[in-house]
Design a protein around this motif. Structure first.
Motif: not given
Length: 961
Positions: A286-313
């Motif tokens: 399965a694709t994990a929804v809580f990964q930074t890039s995936n969460a950003s993708f879903i949050a953008a669709a929902l219109g709810s910003p989340i923290a996306t800083l990921d210093a270590d990549g």
């Protein structure tokens, strides 16, 4: 009429589809375009495991049929917003239209309902990283399906379908912002921790098979997508691609792509993944929804910003990352000390007995428990000495990159993994909790210097009209030596030296850069610890021997000893600059004006260990004992001016300040106060605590000073630890008095409190209007519950990004009078103390994903309380502190939030008679602090520790107070 549940199945060709479409047309529901003869997908999978999903339990479960150039594709999905369905990228990449049917509208368990919801024009969004190469969308449906599966990128294959109109059904809640340190491979380890809700046929080969929605529970087995024999190839290793094991003796195959993966996180069931691929039931992933890039993708669709800083990549957002500077996709933390194994300086051994071998692809607790390794403070008194060994051996101290982490991932059977960057790196440091080499950390001890030595008091010290009692000056008078190490029943000796270093040296990195080279540098080298060495100087320690050396006997690991120091004599001796005559004047940094200025490095070195001189000891655990038995720290010698109070002054208003590392503000000095002289001019800023205060005027930037003197301050709701991990500098918003007009933001930046002035247009508050505020620095949003007299209570949100207020529509329970609010960031929910009918105070939860307000307890408190405070502790618990103005009594309680299995629970409570809380309460290190009103109008700080709370640990059946 053919049954609708045979729609678009193998063997049910165009006649069935046309019949179904004609029925839907007659019902005035838009249907998908009819595919060409023989062109529909044959990818629907047999699903013979689990039970049928019920409409009431899984109303959001979606059947998706998407039209592609050569036919149709079928997927499952989940309704995550009234008009948005989350599914697999396989069903969105080549689709021109789709119909979605939702289980919540089905006549029975698992069946396809009669209501079809068409997609909106341009209603498809595919994750930008879902495919490794462009897709052609050519051929029949089977060709397209095969191409999409072949080009899919594991871990990112998500798609969203936007419906033409909203649906009035409950939605699934994706886990977009996991709690700090959430480690799926560890937290979800064990049978029946995962629930998979997915569509599929009830027979292996076509015929009369029926397409149904089923669910079953599984165990999360591994975190690698390499099947059977993993290697260390980063091109095929994806640790954050979920992979589960089949339950024994299931005898069936898995569901189709797009199905929801659910798990209970912090007591709430959340959507944590979306099924990616059909793998014949052997290793479905399965694709994990809580990964930074995936969460950003879903949050953008929902219109709810989340923290996306990921210093270590590593695709784990910093706010949740238990190793924010070192990549570790698995987040495994086997000793559960809040620090991931990858960056933990005291982590458990792996099964082969070596210290942290490279791969961490499984969670195997067979060797547990690991409580002996837990060291959340990461104390490591010989860190500098360990770093020196690493650098001397050609190693690197840089953070672990995601590429290096992936290269280290795989099976412990392969030597290439054991020699990986992770395998080498994690053997280099040992925290005090598991270090066999002892050392003694030095903590400066200060003593008061008579104020008569310093001439006239500063204006701040003379502001006695504002209840400032006295000012005192303090200087280092000696050190407390705390022995650390893992050698019980061993006695050693410790000595102290000092080396002048005029360049920066406050951090280990600065000491390596600036204090090691040059004629006046201080090399980190145990061979330099000898009498009369030209770099390291013997200190004028009280009780030293004729040669100037004083050795203090210590026991490892629990010994402690104090060493006195002749501060003033060494200040002159070490600098060669005479002391100026009294009275002394100090710079803002506490240095003598016209006198000696000394910055250096203090060296505490164990010279005897185990009855022998460390210089003669062979390597222990492969490490050089003479070097490692050393502790280094910044050794600046300066005066400190401290402010002591009798009563905290009248505040405008009182202000709780989050801990500001490097700003001169300590955790115990929680209130920041602007103090004026008798003429009304600003005299300075004092950080007050329970035992006094300290002048921090030099740490407050000019704009911040003006903001501290004005308006209402709303402090960040999140704990300091979470804010620091997210690299969030904002700590408070400042509002214009009597309005919701945001006029500034206060930040911790570059070891200072800085302010940004803002301009707003929010209206003034009406007379008698009730307002409860809470601020999320991580989201950059201020939430306000408002009850204008004669109107219903509303929830409004201020966005720092736009500088505007907006009104949120709430669903569910109607709100009464808002009293106090807090943000539970790990849940993405607000909790409100809300006065309903009479004096009953309710606890209400408002989800930030769906805006649903639900009453957790309708009779939490029973009383006309003059002040209330509520704070989320970040672990599924709340702190409530209230004041009864009639009884002049303060009550405090810890509540545990309800889960699927447990009710709202009263953990403990405390009562403080005769004192009334004013404003907010805060909890740090298990101590609750707050202010109370005094009879003369002043305010005094108070604290409640764990000993003052009465343990209850029982469900709540009536008012807590």
């Amino acid at each position: 009429m053919p049954p609708l549940d045979t729609f678009a199945l193998p063997g049910a060709r165009s006649s069935v589809i046309l019949t179904s479409l004609s029925l839907l047309t007659a019902c005035a529901v838009t249907a998908p375009p009819a595919p060409d003869q023989g062109a529909e997908s044959t990818a629907a999978s047999p699903l013979q495991v689990g039970v049928l999903s019920t409409p009431s339990a899984r109303p959001w479960a979606a059947f998706v049929t998407a039209a592609v150039p050569g036919g149709t594709l079928r997927c499952s999905g989940a309704l995550i917003a009234p008009n948005k369905v989350l599914t697999s990228a396989r069903c969105t990449a080549c689709s021109s239209s789709a119909v979605v049917t939702l289980l919540g509208e089905a006549p029975g368990p698992g069946t396809v309902p009669l209501i079809f919801h068409p997609s909106a024009p341009d209603g498809f969004t595919t994750h930008p990283a879902a495919f490794k190469a462009p897709v052609t969308c050519a051929g029949d449906a089977g060709d397209i399906s095969s191409e999409l599966l072949d080009k899919r990128v594991d871990g990112h294959a998500l798609g969203i379908i936007r419906l033409a109109s909203s649906v009035n059904l409950p939605v699934a809640k994706p886990l977009l912002q996991p709690p700090i340190g959430f480690a799926p491979a560890q937290d979800l380890h064990g049978a029946d921790r995962l629930t998979v809700v997915s569509g599929g046929t009830n027979e292996l080969f076509g015929g009369s098979s029926t397409y149904l929605m089923r669910e079953a529970t599984f165990a999360l087995a591994r975190y690698s997508n390499q099947f059977i024999l993993p290697d260390c190839d980063p091109s095929v290793t994806e640790p954050f691609t979920l992979q589960r094991e089949m339950v024994a003796n299931v005898g069936g195959l898995d569901g189709d792509t797009g199905g929801a993966w659910l798990a209970t996180v912090n007591g709430t069931e959340r959507l944590i993944g979306v099924a990616q691929a059909l793998t014949l039931g052997l290793a479905d992933n399965a694709t994990a929804v809580f990964q930074t890039s995936n969460a950003s993708f879903i949050a953008a669709a929902l219109g709810s910003p989340i923290a996306t800083l990921d210093a270590d990549g590593d695709d784990v957002p910093d706010v949740a990352d238990n190793c924010p500077n070192d990549a570790n996709r698995d987040q495994i933390d086997r000793d559960e000390d809040g620090v991931g194994d990858v960056c933990d300086n005291c982590a458990p051994h792996q099964g082969n007995g070596t210290f942290l071998p490279g791969p961490l692809d499984t969670y195997d607790p067979a060797g547990g428990p690991y409580t002996a390794f837990a060291n959340p403070d990461q104390a490591n008194c010989n860190a500098d000495a360990e770093d020196r060994e690493v650098l001397a051996s050609g190693g690197s101290l840089g953070p672990l990159t995601d590429a290096e982490y992936l290269a280290s991932f795989g099976s412990a059977l392969f030597t290439t993994c054991q020699s990986s960057p992770l395998g080498r790196r994690t053997k280099q440091r040992r925290g005090d909790a598991c270090d066999p080499v002892p050392c003694a950390a030095t903590a400066p001890r200060t003593t008061q210097v008579p104020t008569s030595a310093f001439g006239p008091f500063a204006a701040l010290c003379g502001a006695n009209g504002y209840a400032i009692g006295i000012c005192s000056y303090e200087a280092v008078s000696g050190w407390d030596l705390q022995a650390a190490g893992a050698m019980p029943n061993t006695v050693g000796s410790d000595g102290l030296r000092f080396c002048r270093c005029d360049l920066p040296h406050a951090t280990a990195a600065q000491r390596r850069l600036f204090c090691a080279g040059g004629p006046s540098g201080c090399a980190i080298d145990a061979s330099l610890y000898q009498l009369d060495h030209p770099k390291w100087k013997k200190l004028d320690l009280v009780g030293a021997g004729p040669d100037g050396e004083k050795l203090t006997s210590l026991s490892f690991p629990a010994g402690i000893a104090s060493v006195a120091w002749n501060y003033l004599s060494d200040l002159t001796a070490l600098t060669g600059v005479p002391l100026p005559p009294q009275p002394w004047a100090l710079t803002a940094q506490g240095e003598l004006v016209g006198g000696p200025k000394l910055r250096g490095v203090l060296w505490s070195h164990v010279v005897h260990f185990g009855g022998q001189a460390v210089a003669s000891l062979p390597p222990l655990d492969g490490r050089d004992v003479p070097t490692l038995a050393s502790h280094y720290t910044a050794g600046d010698h300066r005066f400190v001016r401290r402010v002591h109070w009798r009563k905290i002054p009248r505040y405008k208003p009182h202000y709780w300040w989050e801990y500001c590392a490097g700003c001169g503000i300590r955790p115990e000095e929680g209130w920041l106060e602007v103090v004026n002289d008798p003429l009304g001019a600003v005299a300075g800023v004092v950080a007050f605590g329970l035992d006094g205060g300290v002048d921090v005027t030099g740490s407050i930037e000019r704009t911040a000073l003006s903001l501290l003197s004005a308006g209402t301050h709303v402090n960040a709701a999140e704990p300091e630890q979470a804010l620091a991990r997210a690299d969030v500098t904002a700590r408070a918003l400042v509002l214009r008095p009597g309005s919701l007009d945001v006029i500034g933001v206060l930040r911790n930046l570059d070891q200072q409190v800085v302010g940004d002035a803002l301009t707003g247009t929010a209206p003034a508050l009406a007379a008698g209007e009730a307002v409860a505020l809470t601020y999320s620095a991580q989201r950059g949003e201020l939430f306000a519950f408002r009850q204008v007299p004669g109107r219903a209570t509303s929830l409004q949100r201020y966005s720092q990004a736009t500088g505007r207020w907006s009104t949120w529509r709430l669903l569910g329970a109607a709100l009464g009078t808002p009293m106090a609010a807090t943000l539970a960031y790990d849940e993405q929910a607000l909790y409100l103390l809300d006065r309903g009918a009479g004096t009953r105070v309710r606890l209400v939860r408002i989800g930030l994903d769906d805006g649903v307000a639900s009453v957790i307890d309708s009779d939490l408190f029973d009383g006309s309380f003059s002040s209330m405070s509520i704070a989320a502790r970040g672990d599924g618990e709340l702190l409530c502190v209230v004041a009864d103005g009639r009884l002049r009594t303060t009550f405090a309680a810890h509540l545990r939030l309800p889960t699927a299995r447990t009710p709202l629970t009263l953990i403990d409570r405390a009562t403080v008679p005769g004192e009334e809380i004013a404003g907010e309460a805060a909890e740090r290190g298990g101590v609750v602090t707050y202010l109370v009103r005094q009879s003369d109008g002043f305010f005094a700080p108070r604290a409640l520790d764990a000993r003052q709370f009465e343990r209850v640990d029982d469900g709540i059946s009536g008012p807590v107070f």
